[in-house]
Design a protein around this motif. Structure first.
Motif, PDB file in Angstrom:
ATOM      1  N   VAL A   7       6.512   1.474   6.839  1.00  0.00           N
ATOM      2  CA  VAL A   7       5.307   1.872   6.111  1.00  0.00           C
ATOM      3  C   VAL A   7       5.351   3.341   5.722  1.00  0.00           C
ATOM      4  O   VAL A   7       4.490   3.823   4.999  1.00  0.00           O
ATOM      5  CB  VAL A   7       4.043   1.590   6.947  1.00  0.00           C
ATOM      6  CG1 VAL A   7       3.897   0.105   7.230  1.00  0.00           C
ATOM      7  CG2 VAL A   7       4.049   2.391   8.252  1.00  0.00           C
ATOM      8  N   LYS A  34      -2.582   5.067   4.889  1.00  0.00           N
ATOM      9  CA  LYS A  34      -2.353   3.871   4.096  1.00  0.00           C
ATOM     10  C   LYS A  34      -3.134   2.700   4.680  1.00  0.00           C
ATOM     11  O   LYS A  34      -3.189   2.523   5.900  1.00  0.00           O
ATOM     12  CB  LYS A  34      -0.860   3.523   4.038  1.00  0.00           C
ATOM     13  CG  LYS A  34      -0.026   4.565   3.302  1.00  0.00           C
ATOM     14  CD  LYS A  34       1.445   4.178   3.250  1.00  0.00           C
ATOM     15  CE  LYS A  34       2.265   5.231   2.510  1.00  0.00           C
ATOM     16  NZ  LYS A  34       3.707   4.877   2.465  1.00  0.00           N
ATOM     17  N   TRP A  87      -3.657  -1.396   4.845  1.00  0.00           N
ATOM     18  CA  TRP A  87      -2.812  -2.586   4.733  1.00  0.00           C
ATOM     19  C   TRP A  87      -3.606  -3.853   5.016  1.00  0.00           C
ATOM     20  O   TRP A  87      -4.543  -3.849   5.814  1.00  0.00           O
ATOM     21  CB  TRP A  87      -1.648  -2.515   5.729  1.00  0.00           C
ATOM     22  CG  TRP A  87      -0.810  -1.293   5.613  1.00  0.00           C
ATOM     23  CD1 TRP A  87      -1.030  -0.094   6.229  1.00  0.00           C
ATOM     24  CD2 TRP A  87       0.378  -1.129   4.840  1.00  0.00           C
ATOM     25  NE1 TRP A  87      -0.048   0.809   5.888  1.00  0.00           N
ATOM     26  CE2 TRP A  87       0.836   0.199   5.040  1.00  0.00           C
ATOM     27  CE3 TRP A  87       1.117  -1.972   4.011  1.00  0.00           C
ATOM     28  CZ2 TRP A  87       1.983   0.697   4.435  1.00  0.00           C
ATOM     29  CZ3 TRP A  87       2.263  -1.485   3.407  1.00  0.00           C
ATOM     30  CH2 TRP A  87       2.688  -0.166   3.613  1.00  0.00           C
ATOM     31  N   MET A 109       0.619  -8.033   5.288  1.00  0.00           N
ATOM     32  CA  MET A 109       1.013  -6.628   5.388  1.00  0.00           C
ATOM     33  C   MET A 109       1.328  -6.042   4.007  1.00  0.00           C
ATOM     34  O   MET A 109       2.320  -5.339   3.817  1.00  0.00           O
ATOM     35  CB  MET A 109       2.182  -6.442   6.345  1.00  0.00           C
ATOM     36  CG  MET A 109       2.144  -5.083   7.063  1.00  0.00           C
ATOM     37  SD  MET A 109       3.417  -4.854   8.327  1.00  0.00           S
ATOM     38  CE  MET A 109       2.643  -5.633   9.729  1.00  0.00           C
ATOM     39  N   LEU A 149       0.256  -3.499   0.925  1.00  0.00           N
ATOM     40  CA  LEU A 149      -0.422  -2.214   0.787  1.00  0.00           C
ATOM     41  C   LEU A 149      -1.655  -2.378  -0.103  1.00  0.00           C
ATOM     42  O   LEU A 149      -1.559  -2.826  -1.237  1.00  0.00           O
ATOM     43  CB  LEU A 149       0.525  -1.180   0.183  1.00  0.00           C
ATOM     44  CG  LEU A 149      -0.036   0.238   0.009  1.00  0.00           C
ATOM     45  CD1 LEU A 149      -0.390   0.845   1.357  1.00  0.00           C
ATOM     46  CD2 LEU A 149       0.974   1.122  -0.725  1.00  0.00           C
TER      47      LEU A 149
END
Length: 481
Positions: free
Chosen positions: A137, A164, A166, A171, A173
């Motif tokens: 990530v 970020k 998620w 998973m 973005l």
């Protein structure tokens, strides 16, 4: 006011993390151990300290009901402990054996998340302890992560300074906030209270970093639209990097610890400083707030954990007198007895164990024993003089959970509808942030009850959101039985 309750000095190296369950406080350290305390009197439990990691522990957290304690370490493992016995129930390894810097548990205890020094995160199914997702990530170390209150999203923060957002299921973005903190993110935390306005859901997120700032964000998601992060406040009362942050259970306050050795307490809505606490000799590395009691725990590189009480002096004195009652009698083996066989002393010890010390004097004055506790309801609780609606609701929920436990129900408490106390088939999230069986909460709302079954406060909207994560967790649990 905020007053110092006690100082815990058992660790032999810097304290890295603090975490509360409804009745326990856990602390982790560079000395490779976890220490566990009873929040009734902050006495260390007999099985503490817990040892099992080969290197220093960076992070710890409890499952939602408090039955499991988790810790992650530089050794690349997450250890799952039984918080009642101190026994190890599972050891989960990072696929690349990279040092783990942070771990977090989903609100429904369905998933476990861990961030690593190599920029990856691992997501485990907590019931089966199997790895569900593993991906990079960030190009920098992941040092912060937390789940949203709905459990369907999580945030990661890295030493490069990015935050970020998620999606848990795949998973994917959802949003990236570049350079949220100059020189790096150090911690992030979601408030457990969120707002629903029509088709839009809003969460509050706190993040802190090496830029000496604590930031409050509004994370909003509208049905069919992308997630948006909007900066609400930038709080700058601390003069050095801010290393940790946490919300109060009601989301009204946020607390942060800093390299300047101070702890700051803010009003979230106004963005104003309420208190500055200065009792540590070195960097404040960890902060946590109890979900059931007015406690703040702060950990430091000075190897100590300070426990603070939020409240006025009168309440503090009453709490201290009630703690004396709790300390005078060790928690007995009352859990081995049926509720109908409990004595008055067993009931009082149970109140302490569940973090309800403020009720000890009331129950003692009214000679409440096991049979009386079994019959307690909303009306009789009010007659006893328990004026706080929230406190009445909390003790009644604890009693229902106790009855379910003694009836032999094996289902985790978070899988049971708070209204019917039955295993949920179609869980939904209401405006109060709690999950219910759809049919039960719809029936509740159709009636004259326009308030939350859990808090007794007005529901701002009757909109219900499917809790997919919880539904899948229940399904997996049923399959494993």
């Amino acid at each position: 006011m905020v007053s110092l309750q006690c100082t815990l000095r058992q660790h032999t190296d810097e304290v890295s993390c603090c975490a509360f369950s409804p009745s326990l406080l856990a602390t982790s350290s560079g000395d490779k151990t976890l220490r566990v305390y009873n929040t009734a009197d902050f006495s260390e439990l007999p099985f503490s300290p817990l040892s099992g990691h080969g290197y220093g522990i960076h992070s710890c957290c409890f499952s939602s009901c408090g039955s499991k304690l988790l810790s992650c370490s530089t050794d690349g493992s997450v250890i799952v402990w039984d918080s009642e016995t101190g026994e190890t129930t599972a050891v989960l390894q990072h696929p690349g054996r990279s040092p783990l810097r942070v771990c977090a548990m989903a609100p429904d205890s369905s998933h476990l998340l861990a961030g690593a020094s190599n920029g990856t995160v691992s997501l485990w199914d907590f019931t089966s302890k199997t790895l569900r997702r593993f991906r990079a990530v960030s190009e920098a170390s992941v040092v912060a992560c937390c789940f949203s209150p709905c459990g369907q999203m999580f945030v990661s923060g890295c030493t490069r300074g990015d935050l970020k957002l998620w999606d848990v299921m795949d998973m994917n973005l959802l949003h990236a906030e570049k350079d949220a903190h100059d020189l790096g993110v150090t911690c992030c935390s979601f408030a457990q209270i969120f707002e629903v306005d029509g088709c839009c859901v809003e969460f509050r997120l706190a993040s802190c970093g090496q830029d000496s700032q604590l930031k409050i964000w509004i994370v909003s998601q509208r049905e069919g639209a992308a997630c948006v992060m909007t900066l609400l406040h930038t709080l700058t009362s601390q003069s050095a990097p801010v290393l940790s942050c946490a919300f109060s259970p009601d989301g009204e306050m946020v607390v942060s610890g800093s390299v300047d050795k101070s702890v700051a307490v803010y009003d979230v809505n106004l963005g104003t400083l309420l208190h500055t606490l200065k009792q540590h000799d070195r960097y404040v590395t960890a902060v946590a707030l109890s979900p059931t009691m007015p406690w703040i725990a702060t950990g430091s590189m000075d190897r100590t954990v300070n426990v603070w009480r939020i409240g006025d002096e009168i309440n503090r004195t009453e709490a201290e007198s009630q703690q004396t009652v709790c300390q005078g009698r060790k928690l007995p083996g009352h859990s081995r007895l049926l509720l109908a066989d409990w004595s008055e002393e067993d009931v009082q010890a149970w109140l302490c164990k569940e973090g309800l010390q403020e009720l000890v004097s009331i129950f003692k004055a009214n000679n409440i024993d096991g049979p009386e506790l079994n019959k307690l309801n909303k009306e009789t609780a009010a007659e006893l003089g328990i004026e706080s609606v929230g406190l009445r609701g909390r003790v009644l929920r604890k009693i229902e959970a106790l009855k379910a436990e003694q009836s032999g129900s094996d289902a985790p408490d978070e899988f049971l509808c708070p209204i019917t106390r039955e295993l949920m088939k179609d869980p939904v999230i209401a405006a109060d942030g709690y999950s219910y069986e759809r049919e039960s909460i719809e029936s509740w709302i159709r009636g004259k009850n326009k308030t939350s079954p859990m808090t007794n406060l007005p529901l701002q909207t009757t909109l219900l959101t499917s809790n997919r994560s919880l539904k899948m967790a229940i399904s997996r649990w049923k399959s494993s039985q």
